[in-house]
Design an enzyme around this catalytic site. Sequence first.
Site, short mmCIF file in Angstrom:
data_model
loop_
_atom_site.label_atom_id
_atom_site.label_comp_id
_atom_site.label_asym_id
_atom_site.label_seq_id
_atom_site.Cartn_x
_atom_site.Cartn_y
_atom_site.Cartn_z
N ASP A 1 0.90 -1.29 0.05
CA ASP A 1 0.01 0.01 0.18
C ASP A 1 0.94 1.58 -0.05
O ASP A 1 1.78 1.34 0.47
CB ASP A 1 -0.93 0.13 1.32
CG ASP A 1 -1.94 1.25 1.09
OD1 ASP A 1 -2.27 1.49 -0.05
OD2 ASP A 1 -2.56 1.36 2.41
N CYS B 1 -7.36 -3.74 -5.13
CA CYS B 1 -6.22 -3.83 -4.00
C CYS B 1 -7.06 -3.74 -2.85
O CYS B 1 -7.99 -4.78 -2.66
CB CYS B 1 -5.46 -2.72 -4.34
SG CYS B 1 -6.17 -1.04 -4.34
N ASP C 1 -8.13 -0.47 -1.24
CA ASP C 1 -9.48 0.52 -1.44
C ASP C 1 -9.72 0.53 -2.93
O ASP C 1 -10.74 1.34 -3.35
CB ASP C 1 -8.81 1.67 -0.85
CG ASP C 1 -7.61 2.45 -1.62
OD1 ASP C 1 -7.05 1.55 -2.59
OD2 ASP C 1 -6.75 3.41 -1.35
N GLY D 1 -5.42 3.15 -5.38
CA GLY D 1 -3.90 3.56 -5.56
C GLY D 1 -3.25 2.55 -6.44
O GLY D 1 -3.01 2.76 -7.69
N GLN E 1 -2.54 7.31 -6.42
CA GLN E 1 -2.63 8.18 -5.03
C GLN E 1 -1.38 8.90 -5.05
O GLN E 1 -1.21 9.78 -4.44
CB GLN E 1 -2.94 7.20 -3.97
CG GLN E 1 -4.46 6.55 -3.90
CD GLN E 1 -4.64 5.73 -2.82
OE1 GLN E 1 -3.62 5.19 -2.26
NE2 GLN E 1 -6.04 5.40 -2.59
#
Length: 1004
Positions: free
Chosen positions: A902, A934, A936, A939, A979
Site C-alpha cells: 500500500d 487492491c 481500497d 491507488g 494516489q
Amino acid sequence: MGLPLPLLLLLLLPPPLPRALPAPASARGRQLPGRLGCLFEDGLCGSLETCVNDGVFGRCQKVPALDTYRYEVSPGALLHLRIILQKLSRTGFTWQDDYTQRVIAQELSNLPKAYLWHEEASSPARSLQQNADNEKWFSLESEVALAKTLRRYLPYLELLSQAPTANAHPRIDHETRPVKGEDSSPENILTYVAHTSALTYPPATRVKYPDNLLRPLSRLQPDELSPKVDSDIDKQKLIAALGAYTAQRPPGENDPEPRYLVHSPMRAPRPFAAPALSQRWPLPPGDSKDSLSMGDDTLLRSLLKDLQQQAEVDRLGSLKLEEQADSIAGAIQSDPVEGSQESHGRGAEGQLREQADAPEEMLQDHRLPEVDDPAAYKEVSRLSFKLGDLLKDHGSPLLPEAPLLEKSSRAEMKKSEQPEEVLSSEEETAGVEHVKSRTYSKDLLERKPNSEPQPWRLEDQFQNRAPEVWEDEQNLKLAAQGPPSGGLQLEVQPSEEEQQGYILTGNNPLSPEKGKQLMDEVAHLLRVPSSFFADVKVLGPAVIFKVSANIQNMTTADVTKAAVDNKDELEKATGLTILQSGIRPKGKLKLLPHPEEQEDSTKFIVLTFLSIACILAVLLASSLAYCLRHNSHYKLKEKLSGLGADPSADATEAYQELCRQRMAVRPQDHSEGPHTSRINSVSSQLSDGPMPSPSARSSTSSWSEEPAQSNMDISTGHMILAYMEDHLKNKNRLEKEWEALCAYQAEPDSSLVAQREENAPKNRSLAVLTYDHSRILLKSENSHSNSDYINASPIMDHDPRNPAYIATQGPLPATVADFWQMVWESGCAVIVMLTPLSENGVRQCHHYWPDEGSNVYHVYEVNLVSEHIWCQDFLVRSFYLKNLQTNETRTVTQFHFLSWYDQGVPSSTRSLLDFRRKVNKCYRGRSCPIIVHCSDGAGRSGTYVLIDMVLNKMAKGAKEIDIAATLEHLRDQRPGMVQTKEQFEFALTAVAEEVNAILKALPQ
C-alpha cells in the site's frame, strides 16, 4: 535361521515382464499345508506348523517337522527362480496367493533335494534319554508292520537249503577276522533273517527317494522266492540269527530299548547312507563249543510256532518279540561263552548311525551265542555274503539304501557343506581316510579300543552325510580289508570324480574358446597335460571342470587353490578377469578365499574430474548469460532513472535513429502532422483513428509476442521519446504535472448512495467512494441484503457502453457474497488482485476464496480447482463458480500479485509487466471486463489500469498518447486513482520500458 546364500544373491540382482491379471480375491490368504516363502513373510504358517529352512524360500510343515530336506540350486536354476519371482511380483501376486504357491512349488519340484537328518537327532538330551522318550518316536504302525512281516516270511524260512555250496562271493575274503571292537549287531531281527537266508528276489524297481524309503517288506509275495531253495529249514542258521538278535541287546527287565532295533528311520525321514566301500555283511560268530541236541530242535520248532501265533496279533509290540527272542536264546545258550569274543565287521555308516541313535550302553560289544557245529556256521557265513551281494546288486527292498544308488551323484553335497566345527572330536584328532589312496592316520591306530565317542557328536558327524557311489570290485575288496580300529569310524571323503571345480571370470558370457584357453593355461601352470581335466564346460561366466585320476594324487581343491594363488599370471596369459574359484559338488558352491579385486581408481578419478569440469562449464555458461542479460537491463534502468537528472544524448540519438530508419521505409503517400504540441483533451484521444473491434483490445504485451502483434507505428514511439525529452529538459515538469493532477476535480462528483447509512459498513475507506453516476449496480432481488450497492466502479476505455475494467475495493467479510454476485452478473472471467491479504498486521483484504475444496457464499459456490505459483511475485488460481439457483457453472481465473504494498510501488517494472502479459494472455479474445482490486481499489488498482490502458492504446496504433490526460479520464470514473507521485512515475517508467522493448522488436 539365516537366509541361504543363493537367496541373498537372488535379492541383489536388478528386475521386466507384462503384467498379468491379478489373482482373484478368493485365491488370497488361504492357509494351505506346506506353504512356501515363510523365510520372507510372516504369517504364512498355521498355528500347528513351523517354518523349515529348505535352502530356498522356507516351507511350512506340521510339528514335528519330519520331512526335512534342502534344495540344490545351481546358478542356472537360481536365475530362473529370479525371473519367476519378477513375473509374480510385477503381476501383483504375493506369497499369500495360491497361484504363487503352485508356481513356486512346480519350479522347486524340478530341483534335486538333499535330505537332512532331523534337527533333534543331534540333541544330546535325546540320545541320553532314549529310554524315557522312545514312545514319542515310534508309532504303533512300525510294530504292526513288523508283526505282519514276521507272519509272512517266517514260514518260508523252512525253504532254506542245507547243502553247503562253494563260496559264492569271491570278491570278499571271508576268512578275514572282524575288526576288534566293531559292532555287527543288526538293526532288527528281520535284517538278521534277511542276511542269513538264501532267499533271492527279483530286481526291485528303483523308486524315488524318500517316498519308498521305508517300503514295507510285506510287498514281496511268496511266489517271488527263487525256486532254487530247498524245502527244509536250516536250523543252525536260524539259531544263529535269533541268538545274535537277542545277544545284541542288554538284558534287563522291562527294558524298552529293543525298540531301537526297529528301523530307526521310522522316527523321521532321514537320508540313509548307502553301503560304504568298507561295508561288509555281518558274520555269525565262529566255532561254537556245544552242538544242538534233538531236544533243542524240538524246542526251536515249538518256539517258532509260538512266534508265528504271536505275529497273528495285529498290534504285536516289539517288547513281546523281544520276549520270544529271549526264550529262543535261552534255549540255545546252554553254556556260557568264555573268553572275549569280539563283534565282527560292521558297515561304514549304517552301523555307526546305530551307535549314535542307541543309548550309551548299546555302544558296548556283545557276545553272540556259540554252537559247536563249525560247518553250520560256515554255511551261514557263505549264504550271508551271497545274500548281501545279491541285495546290493539288485537293489533289494530289504535294504532301505537301495533306492539311493541311482542318486549317487549327490555324494558330495552334504560333505561340502559340513563345516569343520561339526566334525566329531575323533575325526579332528584321528584324521580322514581317503578311499582311493588307502591312507590312514597314525593317530587313529593309537587310539584306545575302549574309547567311547559322544553319541551326539557322532550324530552331528553323519548329519551331513550323503550316499556314496559304489566302487568297482577292486575298491570293494580293498574297503573290506580296512585296518583295525578301536571302535571308531573313519570319515570317508567323496571321490574326486564326483567333485567339480569352477573358475568364475568377469566375462559374461564366456566363450568356449576362452574357457578352453583358460584351462590350458591352468594345465600348463600345473605342468600336466590338457587331458588332466575332464568334462570341461562353460556355464555363463564360469568354467566347470573335473580332475581325472592322476598319479600325482592331485585333487580338485588343489587345482582351484592353484588358480587362486596364480590369479595374476592366469589373467595376464588369457586376458580374462578371474573373480572366484572353488569346488562345485552337484550344484553347491564351495568358494575358496582369494585376494579381493583391486579396483582401478584411475578411471574413477578421471570420471570425477570430467564431471566436475562439466558442472563448472554449465555454471560458467549460466553465469555469463545471466550477467549479459542483467547488464542490458541495468543499462536500460540507468537510462530511465536518469531521465530527471543528467540528459543523455545517446539515448535520444538512438531513438531518433530508429525513428528515421522506420520513416525511410514507409510509403511516400503517408504524411504525419507536425507534433508541435501535446494534446490535453480526452476527446482527442478517444476520437483519434478508426477503432478496432472490442476483442482486439487485449494484448499480450510481451517482448517476444506483443511487438509482433502490435499495430504501433514508429512515430508513436518517437512521440513517447519526445515526451520523455520534454521531462528531461524541464526537471520540475514531472512534479508540476503531478500537482496539476492532484488539483483536478471530476465533474460530477456526487457520492450520496455510498454515503447512506446502510451502505457505510460496505466501504473499506471513506476516501474512496463510488460516484453516483459511475458505480456497479447489483440485482437487489439476488442480493443477500436486498441491496444493489457495492463499492465498485466501471472503467470505460473507448466504448462507453462496455467497461474495460471494474475497479473495486478488497472484499470485506460482509461483502464477499456481493463480490461473487458482481463477478457472476458482470460475466467476469479474470480477477486481478494487487495486494497481499495483510501488511504489517493490518488486514488489506478478506480471504474470499476457499483454500481447498469449495465454499458457498449465498447462492454462489466457489470451488478451488488449482493454484500455481509462477514466481515469487505472483501466483494464479483457477475456480469453478456455480450459481446454485440456475446450476450454471463458469470458470474464473485469479491473478494475485504479492509484492506490491500500500502507498508503494513494485521493486521492478519487469515483474509487473510480466504479470500483465500473463493476465492479457488469459484474457485474449474476451469482451468482458477485468476486475481489478487492491485494498481500497484506487491507488495500486489505478496504477495498473493506467499502464494497461496506455499500452493497449499503443498496441492498437493510436497516434497520440497523453498519460496525464489518461489518468484524468480514470479519475472522472473513480476517485483517487493513482494516489502518489511515485506511483505515477512508476507508470511512466513501465510504459517507457515496454515501448523500448517494442521498438527493439520492430524490423530494422
